[in-house]
Write an enzyme that holds these catalytic residues in place. Sequence first.
Site, PDB file in Angstrom:
ATOM      1  N   ASP A  31      37.308  23.275   2.751  1.00  0.00           N
ATOM      2  CA  ASP A  31      37.417  24.761   2.983  1.00  0.00           C
ATOM      3  C   ASP A  31      35.940  25.008   3.491  1.00  0.00           C
ATOM      4  O   ASP A  31      34.865  24.473   2.854  1.00  0.00           O
ATOM      5  CB  ASP A  31      37.730  25.361   1.627  1.00  0.00           C
ATOM      6  N   ILE A  32      36.007  25.875   4.343  1.00  0.00           N
ATOM      7  CA  ILE A  32      34.444  26.121   5.125  1.00  0.00           C
ATOM      8  C   ILE A  32      33.620  27.086   3.947  1.00  0.00           C
ATOM      9  O   ILE A  32      32.583  27.224   4.034  1.00  0.00           O
ATOM     10  CB  ILE A  32      34.651  26.680   6.404  1.00  0.00           C
ATOM     11  N   ASN A  87      48.564  30.950  -1.487  1.00  0.00           N
ATOM     12  CA  ASN A  87      48.493  32.400  -1.352  1.00  0.00           C
ATOM     13  C   ASN A  87      49.514  32.826  -0.295  1.00  0.00           C
ATOM     14  O   ASN A  87      49.738  32.187   0.818  1.00  0.00           O
ATOM     15  CB  ASN A  87      47.116  32.843  -0.748  1.00  0.00           C
ATOM     16  N   GLY A  93      46.182  37.446  -1.005  1.00  0.00           N
ATOM     17  CA  GLY A  93      44.805  36.902  -0.379  1.00  0.00           C
ATOM     18  C   GLY A  93      44.675  35.951   0.639  1.00  0.00           C
ATOM     19  O   GLY A  93      43.939  35.206   1.156  1.00  0.00           O
ATOM     20  N   SER A  95      44.538  34.768   4.375  1.00  0.00           N
ATOM     21  CA  SER A  95      43.916  35.356   5.237  1.00  0.00           C
ATOM     22  C   SER A  95      44.247  34.354   6.627  1.00  0.00           C
ATOM     23  O   SER A  95      44.076  34.792   7.873  1.00  0.00           O
ATOM     24  CB  SER A  95      42.389  35.081   4.944  1.00  0.00           C
ATOM     25  N   HIS A 100      49.022  26.710   3.625  1.00  0.00           N
ATOM     26  CA  HIS A 100      48.043  25.808   3.248  1.00  0.00           C
ATOM     27  C   HIS A 100      48.046  25.762   1.548  1.00  0.00           C
ATOM     28  O   HIS A 100      48.153  26.865   0.971  1.00  0.00           O
ATOM     29  CB  HIS A 100      46.757  25.818   3.660  1.00  0.00           C
ATOM     30  N   LEU A 101      47.883  24.615   1.282  1.00  0.00           N
ATOM     31  CA  LEU A 101      47.758  24.443  -0.357  1.00  0.00           C
ATOM     32  C   LEU A 101      46.174  24.399  -0.618  1.00  0.00           C
ATOM     33  O   LEU A 101      45.576  23.323  -0.171  1.00  0.00           O
ATOM     34  CB  LEU A 101      48.539  23.345  -1.025  1.00  0.00           C
ATOM     35  N   HIS A 102      45.792  25.167  -1.407  1.00  0.00           N
ATOM     36  CA  HIS A 102      44.253  24.832  -1.852  1.00  0.00           C
ATOM     37  C   HIS A 102      44.203  23.916  -2.796  1.00  0.00           C
ATOM     38  O   HIS A 102      45.112  24.064  -3.984  1.00  0.00           O
ATOM     39  CB  HIS A 102      43.632  26.408  -2.486  1.00  0.00           C
TER      40      HIS A 102
END
Length: 114
Positions: A31-32, A87, A93, A95, A100-102
């Site tokens: 993640d950036i 999310n 949240g 965006s 995608h899975l964090h």
Amino acid sequence: MSADCLFCKIAAKKIPSKIVYEDDEVFAFEDIGPQAPTHILICPRKHLGSLNEASSEDQAVLGKLQLVAAQLARKLNLLAGYRTVLNNGSGAGQSVFHLHLHLLGGRTFRWPPG
Ligand code: AMP
Ligand code: ZN
């Protein structure tokens, strides 16, 4: 592939990213804007805007996202505690509208999340 999608462009390597895992179904990259010492996003190659667009044909790849997270957690020594988060919708949240899975790890997490 969706032409205007940031994560489809990352999958196609049209936008640079630090890819940590990829195969023919999923890809994962750093993640950036990390929210923890380890923060990785794990995505299906198939463009799905969110979980709301998934159907029974996506069942296997949705499970695979979690298994890749567990595999990366093991590899990155996060087994003492890590979190996977998906999310859905701007109210939660989201965006970037490519599912995608964090994978978050390397710190203590509170419950409930904010
Ligand atoms: P979400 O808010 O759940 O949709 O998560 C989107 C995530 O994508 C955020 O944590 C962002 O920091 C991350 N992100 C946005 N642009 C990029 C990028 N170019 N490379 C890596 N991660 C990104
Ligand atoms: Zn996409």
